[in-house]
Design an enzyme around this catalytic site. Structure first.
Site, short mmCIF file in Angstrom:
data_model
loop_
_atom_site.label_atom_id
_atom_site.label_comp_id
_atom_site.label_asym_id
_atom_site.label_seq_id
_atom_site.Cartn_x
_atom_site.Cartn_y
_atom_site.Cartn_z
N ASN A 82 62.12 38.36 33.39
CA ASN A 82 59.80 38.21 34.23
C ASN A 82 60.03 39.53 34.15
O ASN A 82 60.36 40.62 33.97
CB ASN A 82 60.15 38.09 35.93
CG ASN A 82 59.11 37.60 36.28
OD1 ASN A 82 57.73 37.94 35.44
ND2 ASN A 82 58.93 37.08 37.66
N GLU A 123 34.56 37.16 47.38
CA GLU A 123 35.40 35.48 47.54
C GLU A 123 35.28 34.52 46.91
O GLU A 123 35.36 33.57 47.06
CB GLU A 123 35.72 36.18 49.18
CG GLU A 123 37.70 35.06 49.60
CD GLU A 123 38.59 35.09 48.34
OE1 GLU A 123 38.61 35.88 47.74
OE2 GLU A 123 39.37 34.66 48.38
N HIS A 127 17.87 45.54 42.76
CA HIS A 127 17.94 46.43 41.16
C HIS A 127 18.68 46.30 39.98
O HIS A 127 19.55 47.16 39.60
CB HIS A 127 19.35 47.43 42.53
CG HIS A 127 18.92 47.87 44.13
ND1 HIS A 127 17.54 48.95 43.53
CD2 HIS A 127 18.94 47.53 44.47
CE1 HIS A 127 17.64 49.03 45.22
NE2 HIS A 127 18.31 48.19 45.83
#
Ligand code: AGP
Length: 604
Positions: free
Chosen positions: A99, A480, A503
């Protein structure tokens, strides 16, 4: 992200390895495999996709008597998710699982190829087993060859290796990626990437430190530190019962975890609030002595929590706060001063980038604090102080309840610092403590709300993208919301501060551009409303989430009238989570294990 298991003993090795891998499924993977060495013979099986495919392949394979076994779930980094690239990777007489990422694999591979070694996979891992076998030609001792190999590797790794040249042994090494070992009453040895596979099997475990390497045999556990000094294991107790999460009637773990938020937040608050004070057993006021600034560092959803925290710290605790994405922070030669409290946030406590920033801060002599969901994780063990979020096991790759509990902790923490700095009146602190007690109720999922979102979701399955917009602390919530949708629906979504649309992003506005607008009543309502009206005027399709009826929206999700914007925040958090969930379900996606994602991102 990649899970490792190992076992050396008399029991049913195949079953122990497969059960262990099942416990690590939540980390995310795209293929899996095992190798077992018994009576001098290897048996190895690999399969692409879910573990059920590996179970199918091993159904006629039985293990009896003493064996050494290793197993792996792979999240592809080098090479596609194929059987050849799945671990264990094989040499002539040895198998390895790994890993992490071997950064100098290309150089090692080049040399090995020049020496005539044949590679079967595209993985970085395969060099480990060939390098080991090359080193073994120059020594009769397999451990010496393994030690030599480890010293030649650069990068992050947790490695298990078994070889015919030392049959009843598992060699291990850990650097940067998590791994622990456990021993049961019969002196059998277990390995895993996290403690869950070992619960119920062993009562005590040793968490390896970075740089540790060694081997286990029937009688011994031998560990060397990175300085090549032999060291004693340091055992800690494991809980006896598995708290393994079940879906309990919900369609997906993510759904269950959204519904659980009310009770886990209640746990987060437990013992931390009195009538007039926020209390943290994990902290004391001295810890904040000399602290003039707070720096928050995290990735993904935890980074969004950090952004939320910065609003709370500056507003309530009146302390200068900055936020950094961990993967950026670690390479940008940041200026660090000792009057800064360095706070990392991580559900898993293992995210490689965040972990590294913690190490950098510690090295620079800063006080460090981790807000984490997993006790004994690498970050919890390294940081000076740790506050556990108590969300329980989070199985869904898309984080929900971990985020909810993190934000709750930071609300409490900002009041705690406000107490120290006396930046809020006692009356205000008590008012906010009373509000905090209402958070569990504010995230309770009402059937009518869920039904409404379920029905609405069918109108948001196409289009060329989503904007989630909000102001102030609702901006990180918008980020989120967009991340949740992206992760599980694979639709394009961006989070923006509402005032930023004009903007540039507003250029995209048209009926096929869906805007999810967060319009809390108690925070900058009029300002945020004007921004939504600008989008509505450009014919963007608007779904407004607000307690105040808003007739310029195409769709409207009405939340409850609440006395404080943070309670609105928590309710709207549930709404955006459910919206992503329902869209993903309608699209037929794997909600809990979305493509390309892993729960625990242990590579950079
Ligand atoms: C959340 O939905 C994501 N899967 C991801 O962004 C996650 O938050 C990030 O990888 C950080 O993980 P951590 O909190 O375990 O450090």
């Amino acid at each position: 992200m990649c899970g490792i298991v190992g076992y050396l003993g008399q029991k049913n090795t195949k079953e122990i390895l497969l059960n262990g891998l099942k416990e690590l499924e939540y980390r995310g993977y795209d293929s899996a495999g095992i190798a077992v060495l018994s009576d001098g013979e290897f048996s190895s099986f690999k399969a692409v996709g879910k573990l059920i495919n590996l179970e199918e392949k091993t159904k006629n394979f039985t293990t009896e008597g003493f064996a050494a076994g290793i197993g792996h779930t792979r999240w592809a980094t080098h090479g596609k998710p194929t059987e050849l690239n799945a671990h264990p990777q094989v040499g002539h007489n040895s198998y390895v699982v790994h890993n992490g990422i071997i950064e100098n694999y290309a150089e090692l591979k080049k040399e090995l190829l020049e020496e005539g070694v044949v590679f079967l996979s595209q993985t970085d891992t395969e060099v480990i087993v060939h390098q080991f076998e090359k080193n073994l030609q120059n020594t009769s001792n397999a451990f010496e060859a393994f030690k030599q190999t480890i010293s030649e590797l650069q990068g992050a790794y947790a490695i298990l290796l078994i070889t015919k040249s030392e049959e009843k042994t598992i060699f291990f090494a850990k650097n940067g990626s998590p791994m622990l070992t456990g021993i049961n009453a019969e002196n059998e040895k277990y390995f895993a990437s996290s403690d869950t596979p070992l619960i119920g099997e062993c009562s005590e475990v040793n968490y390896f430190e970075d740089g540790d390497y060694g081997y286990v045999t029937q009688n011994d556990l031998v560990i060397y530190s990175k300085n090549n000094v032999k060291k004693e294991p340091s055992f800690t107790k494991l809980p006896i019962n598995k708290l393994s999460a079940q879906k309990e009637g919900y369609r997906f773990f993510m759904e269950k975890e959204i519904y659980e938020q009310s009770s886990v937040i209640a746990d987060t608050l437990l013992g931390r609030l009195s009538e007039n004070k926020v209390l943290f057993d994990e902290l004391d006021y001295n810890f904040f002595e000399g602290i003039k600034e707070i720096k928050l560092c995290a990735c993904g959803t935890s980074y969004h929590t950090a952004l939320c925290a910065s609003y709370m710290f500056e507003r309530d605790a009146k302390i200068k706060t900055s936020v950094e994405v961990a993967s950026e922070f670690r390479y940008r030669s940041p200026i660090m001063s000792k009057d800064t409290l360095f706070v990392v946030i991580s559900q898993s406590g293992e995210t490689a980038d965040t972990l590294e920033t913690l190490k950098i801060a510690k090295k620079a002599g800063l006080k460090t604090l981790v807000i984490c969901n997993v006790d004994n994780s690498s970050m919890v063990r390294i940081a000076d102080r740790a506050i556990l979020t108590r969300a329980g096991i989070e199985k869904g790759v898309a984080s929900t309840k971990a985020f909810a509990t993190q934000v709750t902790v930071f609300w409490m923490l900002s009041l705690y610092v406000a107490q120290i700095k006396k930046s809020l009146s006692q009356q205000e602190i008590e008012k906010q403590i009373a509000l905090l007690r209402n958070v569990p109720a504010s995230v309770h999922v009402e059937d009518t709300m869920h039904e409404r979102i379920k029905r609405l979701s069918k109108r948001y399955l196409h289009g060329h993208g989503f904007f989630f917009i909000g102001r102030d602390i609702f901006f990180p919530l918008a980020l989120e919301g967009a991340l949740k949708l992206k992760e599980i629906s694979y639709l394009h979504a961006e989070g923006y501060p509402s005032g930023e649309m004009k903007h540039g992003p507003i250029a995209l506005a048209d009926p096929e551009l869906f805007t999810i607008a967060l319009l809390p009543q108690n925070l900058l309502y009029e300002k945020a409303k004007s921004n939504v009206e600008e989008l509505s005027a450009r014919d963007s399709t608007i779904c407004a989430i607000s307690p105040v009826i808003f007739d310029k929206a195409d769709d409207f999700i009405q939340t409850q009238v609440r006395e404080h914007y943070m309670l609105e925040f928590f309710e709207m958090m549930v709404v955006v989570q459910l919206l992503s969930l329902e869209i993903s379900i309608r699209l037929g996606n794997d909600v809990d294990m979305p493509r390309n994602l892993a729960k625990s991102v242990t590579v950079e």
